[in-house]
Design a protein around this motif. Structure first.
Motif, PDB file in Angstrom:
ATOM      1  N   LEU A  18       0.990  -1.033   0.085  1.00 15.89           N
ATOM      2  CA  LEU A  18       0.028  -0.087  -0.056  1.00 15.89           C
ATOM      3  C   LEU A  18       0.793   1.148   0.100  1.00 15.89           C
ATOM      4  O   LEU A  18       0.596   2.282  -0.631  1.00 15.89           O
ATOM      5  CB  LEU A  18      -0.822   0.070   1.150  1.00 15.89           C
ATOM      6  N   LEU A  19       2.156   1.174   0.612  1.00 15.35           N
ATOM      7  CA  LEU A  19       2.888   2.231   0.805  1.00 15.35           C
ATOM      8  C   LEU A  19       3.495   2.506  -0.511  1.00 15.35           C
ATOM      9  O   LEU A  19       3.730   3.521  -0.912  1.00 15.35           O
ATOM     10  CB  LEU A  19       3.991   2.268   1.872  1.00 15.35           C
ATOM     11  N   TYR A  20       3.815   1.513  -1.103  1.00 17.65           N
ATOM     12  CA  TYR A  20       4.516   1.532  -2.340  1.00 17.65           C
ATOM     13  C   TYR A  20       3.418   2.327  -3.455  1.00 17.65           C
ATOM     14  O   TYR A  20       3.740   3.145  -4.157  1.00 17.65           O
ATOM     15  CB  TYR A  20       4.966   0.228  -3.221  1.00 17.65           C
ATOM     16  N   PHE A  21       2.174   1.764  -3.078  1.00 20.59           N
ATOM     17  CA  PHE A  21       1.300   2.399  -4.269  1.00 20.59           C
ATOM     18  C   PHE A  21       0.961   4.095  -3.893  1.00 20.59           C
ATOM     19  O   PHE A  21       1.074   4.810  -4.790  1.00 20.59           O
ATOM     20  CB  PHE A  21      -0.139   1.743  -3.856  1.00 20.59           C
ATOM     21  N   LEU A  22       1.102   4.427  -2.793  1.00 22.55           N
ATOM     22  CA  LEU A  22       0.901   5.769  -2.346  1.00 22.55           C
ATOM     23  C   LEU A  22       2.281   6.616  -2.772  1.00 22.55           C
ATOM     24  O   LEU A  22       2.024   7.866  -3.236  1.00 22.55           O
ATOM     25  CB  LEU A  22       0.699   5.991  -0.966  1.00 22.55           C
ATOM     26  N   LEU A  23       3.300   5.956  -2.638  1.00 20.96           N
ATOM     27  CA  LEU A  23       4.565   6.701  -2.907  1.00 20.96           C
ATOM     28  C   LEU A  23       5.167   6.672  -4.435  1.00 20.96           C
ATOM     29  O   LEU A  23       5.667   7.678  -4.922  1.00 20.96           O
ATOM     30  CB  LEU A  23       5.630   6.342  -1.895  1.00 20.96           C
ATOM     31  N   GLU A  24       4.884   5.644  -5.123  1.00 15.05           N
ATOM     32  CA  GLU A  24       5.590   5.334  -6.235  1.00 15.05           C
ATOM     33  C   GLU A  24       4.919   5.706  -7.448  1.00 15.05           C
ATOM     34  O   GLU A  24       5.352   6.015  -8.533  1.00 15.05           O
ATOM     35  CB  GLU A  24       6.214   4.068  -6.432  1.00 15.05           C
ATOM     36  N   MET A  25       3.447   5.598  -7.464  1.00 16.80           N
ATOM     37  CA  MET A  25       2.836   5.795  -8.638  1.00 16.80           C
ATOM     38  C   MET A  25       2.441   7.468  -8.883  1.00 16.80           C
ATOM     39  O   MET A  25       2.399   7.981  -7.920  1.00 16.80           O
ATOM     40  CB  MET A  25       1.378   5.278  -8.308  1.00 16.80           C
ATOM     41  N   GLY A  26       2.284   7.738 -10.067  1.00 17.73           N
ATOM     42  CA  GLY A  26       2.100   9.146 -10.375  1.00 17.73           C
ATOM     43  C   GLY A  26       0.884   9.369 -10.065  1.00 17.73           C
ATOM     44  O   GLY A  26      -0.235   8.658  -9.723  1.00 17.73           O
ATOM     45  N   GLY A  27       0.562  10.815  -9.897  1.00 19.81           N
ATOM     46  CA  GLY A  27      -0.696  11.339  -9.086  1.00 19.81           C
ATOM     47  C   GLY A  27      -1.802  10.868 -10.001  1.00 19.81           C
ATOM     48  O   GLY A  27      -3.119  10.353  -9.160  1.00 19.81           O
ATOM     49  N   GLU A  28      -2.226  11.021 -11.300  1.00 19.61           N
ATOM     50  CA  GLU A  28      -3.226  10.611 -12.083  1.00 19.61           C
ATOM     51  C   GLU A  28      -3.452   9.320 -11.930  1.00 19.61           C
ATOM     52  O   GLU A  28      -4.678   8.789 -11.839  1.00 19.61           O
ATOM     53  CB  GLU A  28      -3.196  11.248 -13.489  1.00 19.61           C
ATOM     54  N   LYS A  29      -2.378   8.413 -12.079  1.00 25.65           N
ATOM     55  CA  LYS A  29      -2.690   6.989 -11.769  1.00 25.65           C
ATOM     56  C   LYS A  29      -3.256   6.587 -10.718  1.00 25.65           C
ATOM     57  O   LYS A  29      -3.715   5.606 -10.512  1.00 25.65           O
ATOM     58  CB  LYS A  29      -1.417   6.467 -12.421  1.00 25.65           C
ATOM     59  N   ARG A  30      -2.286   7.132  -9.800  1.00 26.34           N
ATOM     60  CA  ARG A  30      -2.941   6.924  -8.377  1.00 26.34           C
ATOM     61  C   ARG A  30      -4.305   7.284  -8.125  1.00 26.34           C
ATOM     62  O   ARG A  30      -5.027   6.537  -7.560  1.00 26.34           O
ATOM     63  CB  ARG A  30      -1.837   7.505  -7.356  1.00 26.34           C
ATOM     64  N   ARG A  31      -5.084   8.362  -8.484  1.00 28.23           N
ATOM     65  CA  ARG A  31      -6.184   8.555  -8.493  1.00 28.23           C
ATOM     66  C   ARG A  31      -7.166   7.809  -9.028  1.00 28.23           C
ATOM     67  O   ARG A  31      -8.027   7.267  -8.175  1.00 28.23           O
ATOM     68  CB  ARG A  31      -6.385  10.152  -8.811  1.00 28.23           C
ATOM     69  N   ARG A  32      -6.676   7.311 -10.452  1.00 23.42           N
ATOM     70  CA  ARG A  32      -7.601   6.199 -11.087  1.00 23.42           C
ATOM     71  C   ARG A  32      -7.753   5.239 -10.280  1.00 23.42           C
ATOM     72  O   ARG A  32      -8.749   4.372  -9.999  1.00 23.42           O
ATOM     73  CB  ARG A  32      -7.062   6.106 -12.322  1.00 23.42           C
ATOM     74  N   VAL A  33      -6.644   4.530  -9.758  1.00 22.70           N
ATOM     75  CA  VAL A  33      -6.638   3.352  -8.743  1.00 22.70           C
ATOM     76  C   VAL A  33      -7.196   3.495  -7.566  1.00 22.70           C
ATOM     77  O   VAL A  33      -8.211   2.612  -7.532  1.00 22.70           O
ATOM     78  CB  VAL A  33      -4.961   2.686  -8.724  1.00 22.70           C
TER      79      VAL A  33
END
Length: 131
Positions: A18-33
């Protein structure tokens, strides 16, 4: 999701992902996921938590926060006690650095601190009337 508990090692591994998801994904991709994975209720719950922490920090009364966010005063009190123990220090620091989010949360704090007919009007209806 399930009444079955994870083993501590499995829980830590899941939190790490979960922390990887929060830290490593770009903003728009993170928002969509985030939108895909979380229900609207879960997203609303997180938004209310951020807003409650921010408004407590700004000195808004428990009653005003509860009325505006449609949560109980005991929930606001629980958050206040946790803040007194410094349980939300990283969240508070993050909220204080975000200009866009802070503007929105300042708007919520302003709404909560002025007298209005919130007990008779939902926040959504009030926002519609203001726009």
């Amino acid at each position: 999701i399930s009444k079955h508990k994870l083993k501590p090692k499995e829980k830590r591994k899941l939190e790490s992902h979960l922390l990887y998801f929060l830290l490593e994904m770009g903003g728009e991709k993170r928002r969509r996921v985030f939108v895909e994975l979380c229900t609207s209720t879960e997203r609303l719950m997180l938004g209310k938590r951020f807003a409650a922490i921010y408004m407590i920090e700004k000195g808004v009364s428990d009653r005003s926060i509860a009325r505006l966010l449609k949560i109980s005063t005991s929930t606001v009190g629980r958050f206040r006690r946790k803040m007194d123990r410094n349980d939300f220090k990283h969240t508070r620091a993050w909220l204080s650095k975000r200009s866009v989010q802070s503007k929105f949360l300042d708007f919520l704090a302003t709404l909560a601190s002025i007298p209005f007919r919130a007990q008779y009007t939902s926040l959504g209806r009030l926002l519609d009337e203001l726009s």
